[in-house]
Design an enzyme around this catalytic site. Sequence first.
Site, mmCIF file in Angstrom:
data_model
loop_
_atom_site.group_PDB
_atom_site.id
_atom_site.type_symbol
_atom_site.label_atom_id
_atom_site.label_comp_id
_atom_site.label_asym_id
_atom_site.label_seq_id
_atom_site.Cartn_x
_atom_site.Cartn_y
_atom_site.Cartn_z
ATOM 1 N N GLU A 122 4.089 -11.419 -5.726
ATOM 2 C CA GLU A 122 2.958 -11.646 -6.746
ATOM 3 C C GLU A 122 3.106 -11.218 -8.205
ATOM 4 O O GLU A 122 2.573 -11.361 -8.991
ATOM 5 C CB GLU A 122 1.603 -10.759 -5.987
ATOM 6 C CG GLU A 122 1.918 -9.435 -6.129
ATOM 7 C CD GLU A 122 2.260 -8.643 -4.790
ATOM 8 O OE1 GLU A 122 3.221 -9.337 -4.262
ATOM 9 O OE2 GLU A 122 2.035 -7.555 -4.755
ATOM 10 N N GLY A 128 0.725 -1.295 -0.010
ATOM 11 C CA GLY A 128 -0.062 0.053 0.059
ATOM 12 C C GLY A 128 0.872 1.318 0.158
ATOM 13 O O GLY A 128 2.238 1.169 0.282
ATOM 14 N N ASP A 175 -16.765 -12.276 -22.282
ATOM 15 C CA ASP A 175 -17.180 -11.931 -21.074
ATOM 16 C C ASP A 175 -18.628 -12.259 -21.056
ATOM 17 O O ASP A 175 -19.184 -13.089 -20.283
ATOM 18 C CB ASP A 175 -16.651 -10.502 -20.437
ATOM 19 C CG ASP A 175 -15.356 -10.419 -20.838
ATOM 20 O OD1 ASP A 175 -14.576 -11.401 -21.166
ATOM 21 O OD2 ASP A 175 -15.169 -9.248 -20.920
ATOM 22 N N LYS A 221 -9.292 -12.002 -17.509
ATOM 23 C CA LYS A 221 -9.670 -12.451 -18.727
ATOM 24 C C LYS A 221 -9.305 -13.855 -19.023
ATOM 25 O O LYS A 221 -10.236 -14.819 -19.738
ATOM 26 C CB LYS A 221 -9.367 -11.770 -19.973
ATOM 27 C CG LYS A 221 -9.522 -11.967 -21.466
ATOM 28 C CD LYS A 221 -11.138 -11.719 -21.572
ATOM 29 C CE LYS A 221 -11.367 -10.493 -22.627
ATOM 30 N NZ LYS A 221 -12.553 -9.929 -22.386
ATOM 31 N N CYS A 255 5.306 -6.559 1.773
ATOM 32 C CA CYS A 255 5.348 -5.059 1.774
ATOM 33 C C CYS A 255 4.682 -4.091 3.018
ATOM 34 O O CYS A 255 5.063 -4.614 4.004
ATOM 35 C CB CYS A 255 5.223 -4.244 0.496
ATOM 36 S SG CYS A 255 6.131 -3.024 -0.064
ATOM 37 N N TYR A 256 3.665 -3.403 2.571
ATOM 38 C CA TYR A 256 3.046 -2.357 3.632
ATOM 39 C C TYR A 256 2.608 -3.521 4.540
ATOM 40 O O TYR A 256 2.563 -3.410 5.505
ATOM 41 C CB TYR A 256 1.868 -1.809 3.117
ATOM 42 C CG TYR A 256 1.454 -0.961 3.921
ATOM 43 C CD1 TYR A 256 1.787 0.494 4.604
ATOM 44 C CD2 TYR A 256 0.137 -1.169 4.600
ATOM 45 C CE1 TYR A 256 1.327 0.911 5.423
ATOM 46 C CE2 TYR A 256 -0.422 -0.611 5.714
ATOM 47 C CZ TYR A 256 0.180 0.777 6.079
ATOM 48 O OH TYR A 256 -0.385 1.503 6.991
ATOM 49 N N HIS A 308 7.555 -8.075 -3.289
ATOM 50 C CA HIS A 308 6.311 -8.351 -4.063
ATOM 51 C C HIS A 308 6.185 -9.704 -4.754
ATOM 52 O O HIS A 308 6.779 -9.931 -5.932
ATOM 53 C CB HIS A 308 5.806 -7.399 -5.150
ATOM 54 C CG HIS A 308 5.537 -5.982 -4.464
ATOM 55 N ND1 HIS A 308 4.109 -5.748 -3.815
ATOM 56 C CD2 HIS A 308 6.279 -4.947 -4.128
ATOM 57 C CE1 HIS A 308 4.226 -4.418 -3.382
ATOM 58 N NE2 HIS A 308 5.429 -4.021 -3.401
HETATM 59 N N1 LIG Z 1 -23.572 -4.370 -27.594
HETATM 60 C C1 LIG Z 1 -23.894 -4.589 -26.330
HETATM 61 N N2 LIG Z 1 -25.078 -5.125 -26.070
HETATM 62 C C2 LIG Z 1 -25.452 -5.685 -24.910
HETATM 63 N N3 LIG Z 1 -24.751 -5.521 -24.022
HETATM 64 C C3 LIG Z 1 -23.447 -5.216 -23.975
HETATM 65 C C4 LIG Z 1 -22.995 -4.718 -25.556
HETATM 66 N N4 LIG Z 1 -21.740 -4.438 -25.303
HETATM 67 C C5 LIG Z 1 -21.184 -4.780 -23.920
HETATM 68 N N5 LIG Z 1 -22.236 -4.975 -23.274
HETATM 69 C C6 LIG Z 1 -22.224 -5.520 -21.750
HETATM 70 O O1 LIG Z 1 -21.206 -4.985 -21.184
HETATM 71 C C7 LIG Z 1 -20.440 -5.956 -20.643
HETATM 72 C C8 LIG Z 1 -19.057 -5.427 -20.812
HETATM 73 O O2 LIG Z 1 -18.633 -5.380 -22.140
HETATM 74 P P1 LIG Z 1 -17.141 -5.768 -22.250
HETATM 75 O O3 LIG Z 1 -16.752 -5.605 -23.774
HETATM 76 O O4 LIG Z 1 -16.020 -6.009 -21.329
HETATM 77 O O5 LIG Z 1 -17.364 -7.471 -22.497
HETATM 78 P P2 LIG Z 1 -17.778 -8.371 -23.510
HETATM 79 O O6 LIG Z 1 -18.085 -7.514 -24.820
HETATM 80 O O7 LIG Z 1 -18.522 -9.759 -23.273
HETATM 81 O O8 LIG Z 1 -16.247 -9.183 -23.738
HETATM 82 P P3 LIG Z 1 -15.227 -8.785 -24.689
HETATM 83 O O9 LIG Z 1 -14.295 -8.173 -23.565
HETATM 84 O O10 LIG Z 1 -14.484 -10.018 -25.177
HETATM 85 O O11 LIG Z 1 -15.538 -7.659 -25.660
HETATM 86 C C9 LIG Z 1 -20.626 -7.253 -21.686
HETATM 87 O O12 LIG Z 1 -20.270 -8.347 -20.702
HETATM 88 C C10 LIG Z 1 -22.129 -7.122 -21.886
HETATM 89 O O13 LIG Z 1 -22.903 -7.693 -20.726
HETATM 90 N N1 LIG Z 2 4.767 -1.126 -1.869
HETATM 91 C C1 LIG Z 2 4.265 -0.858 -0.751
HETATM 92 O O1 LIG Z 2 3.621 -1.619 -0.067
HETATM 93 C C2 LIG Z 2 5.206 0.257 -0.035
HETATM 94 C C3 LIG Z 2 5.053 0.573 1.536
HETATM 95 C C4 LIG Z 2 5.303 1.663 2.129
HETATM 96 N N2 LIG Z 2 4.478 2.836 1.344
HETATM 97 C C5 LIG Z 2 6.875 2.018 1.798
HETATM 98 O O2 LIG Z 2 7.178 2.699 0.748
HETATM 99 O O3 LIG Z 2 7.753 1.350 2.166
#
Ligand SMILES: Nc1ncnc2c1ncn2[C@@H]1O[C@H](COP(=O)(O)OP(=O)(O)OP(=O)(O)O)[C@@H](O)[C@H]1O
Ligand SMILES: NC(=O)CC[C@H](N)C(=O)O
Length: 528
Positions: free
Chosen positions: A182, A65, A238, A383, A92-93, A180
């Site tokens: 992660e 953080g 999605d 994703k 870290c933090y 980190h």
């Molecule tokens: N043209 C559309 N008609 C209806 N719903 C939509 C439309 N475009 C986006 N959405 C809604 O918004 C959400 C977010 O859009 P987003 O583009 O992130 O996802 P996606 O289109 O499902 O997948 P991708 O990231 O592969 O394009 C979708 O999952 C859907 O529920």
């Molecule tokens: N990335 C962090 O968690 C940083 C912790 C704290 N802010 C530092 O600078 O030490």
Amino acid sequence: MPAAPPAAPDTTTDVVLVVDFGAQYAQLIARRVREARVYSEIVPSTMPVAEMLAKNPRAIILSGGPSSVYAEGAPSLDRSLFEAGVPVFGMCYGFQLMATTLGGTVDDNGAREYGRTPLAVSKAGSTLFEGTPTEQSVWMSHGDACSAAPEGFTVTASTDVVPVAAFENDEKKLYGVQYHPEVMHSTYGQQVLEHFLYRGAGIEPTWTTTNVVEEQIALIREQVGDKRAICGLSGGVDSAVAAALVQKAIGSQLTCVYVDHGLMRKGETEQVEKDFVAATGAKLKVVDAEKRFLDALAGVSDPEQKRKIIGREFIRVFEQAQLEILQEDGPEVAFLVQGTLYPDVVESGGGTGTANIKSHHNVGGLPDDIEFQLVEPLRQLFKDEVRMVGQELGLPEEIVQRQPFPGPGLGIRIVGDVTKERLDLLREADAIAREELTAAGLDRDIWQCPVVLLADVRSVGVQGDGRTYGHPIVLRPVSSEDAMTADWSRLPYETLAKISTRITNEVADVNRVVLDVTSKPPGTIEWE
Ligand SMILES: Nc1ncnc2c1ncn2[C@@H]1O[C@H](COP(=O)(O)OP(=O)(O)OP(=O)(O)O)[C@@H](O)[C@H]1O
Ligand SMILES: NC(=O)CC[C@H](N)C(=O)O
Ligand SMILES: O=c1[nH]c(=O)c2[nH+]cn([C@@H]3O[C@H](COP(=O)(O)O)[C@@H](O)[C@H]3O)c2[nH]1
Ligand SMILES: [Mg+2]
């Protein structure tokens, strides 16, 4: 405010809580835990410890953080968290906070480290470092440092400037590292995290995407009951995966609604109508809303304003579809299913203390007066995890591997006002780029390739011996794993040349094609 989505599957027993102190990487920690096949959930650091413990976590991870532990008002944790017998891992933090809370020392002694740093493991074979080399490369990002570990802890690693870079207390099951683990640049980071989970906390790696499917289906059934739902379906990955999950859970209570807002790419509507229904057999309603969206967007060039307008209009169209569905016999239509993913949430500023980068139409762009209850089964995933869930559900490869396309569509790929003429022009340029990338066999190598029209920019050209004063088109091919970070794709020159020649020859008013060679960060993938 939109109704909160279901937080976490309560059927899960082995939940690991990631306590977020405003970290850049809290979501990364959560996904690394899932990569270790253990279920995890992010909670804000402001949640009372009793509430955290009430979730029966098998282990708790404290994120990094931006604050300094000793600063006034810095986020803290009640000491009882460390005395509850639940294994805790601080990063870290989180590590610094564990140190100060339990009587160790943390100060700003000038020991700053940012980026790649060599770590010396002083106790090979410790719970965290077993089987990893005594010299390893880790990713640091800190200004404060721990100079004395709390009593009862063994210091297990250090760096040139930080004497206490890791400590462990096997008896109390408390562990911490200054770096980190992660981020992918910490070479043995995943291994160290897994050692904490399996060896420190004794958790079995049993979580898989099958669990997501089963748990989400149960949750959706419980949430929706015998009411009806509509699903915003775009043809993207999605929403296709979200729709398939909900379809599995509630069958004919679901109607999918595809909104043709006039901001789609060439041929897209026809493709969705054909492919999606064929693949899933879901009920699909197609709404032509081009006029409504273009009228609402007229004269607007500010990206955030565009996003909010588009988010609002989507909901108004869903409300209209709801009224039409109500004409058919059946119960109330109370739920809206969206394919929202974690990056949409975090970029919209939905994390704890995280910045608003851009309001995704389906999260930060939702209007305040929305009455639907949201069903967002993928809200905590990334994703590549969603693609795995799609595979698990048996969706065809063409859908699961599709490149993302943003909901606001070409509306956020025109830098300037959105007009029908500009959209038509951009549709042509985009279709050429897509055609040539596919012909060159590059679809799988790139994550997506936004094609952007700089409508507010003009440059001088010479075409047919005459002067032109046209607009540039930007190609933005990127590679990514989860859209949180991305790099620009090194496309072959011949492909770029072909795209450039065809666009300037075939698309009126475009006399220049440029390539965006910026990674994310600092640039985002889309220009707006
Ligand atoms: N043209 C559309 N008609 C209806 N719903 C939509 C439309 N475009 C986006 N959405 C809604 O918004 C959400 C977010 O859009 P987003 O583009 O992130 O996802 P996606 O289109 O499902 O997948 P991708 O990231 O592969 O394009 C979708 O999952 C859907 O529920
Ligand atoms: N990335 C962090 O968690 C940083 C912790 C704290 N802010 C530092 O600078 O030490
Ligand atoms: O449905 C969406 N609604 C939005 O408002 C939105 N904004 C960006 N994107 C997509 O999200 C990913 C990350 O994009 P950025 O790097 O531009 O933030 C990329 O895949 C973008 O195409 C959106 N998708
Ligand atoms: Mg999309």
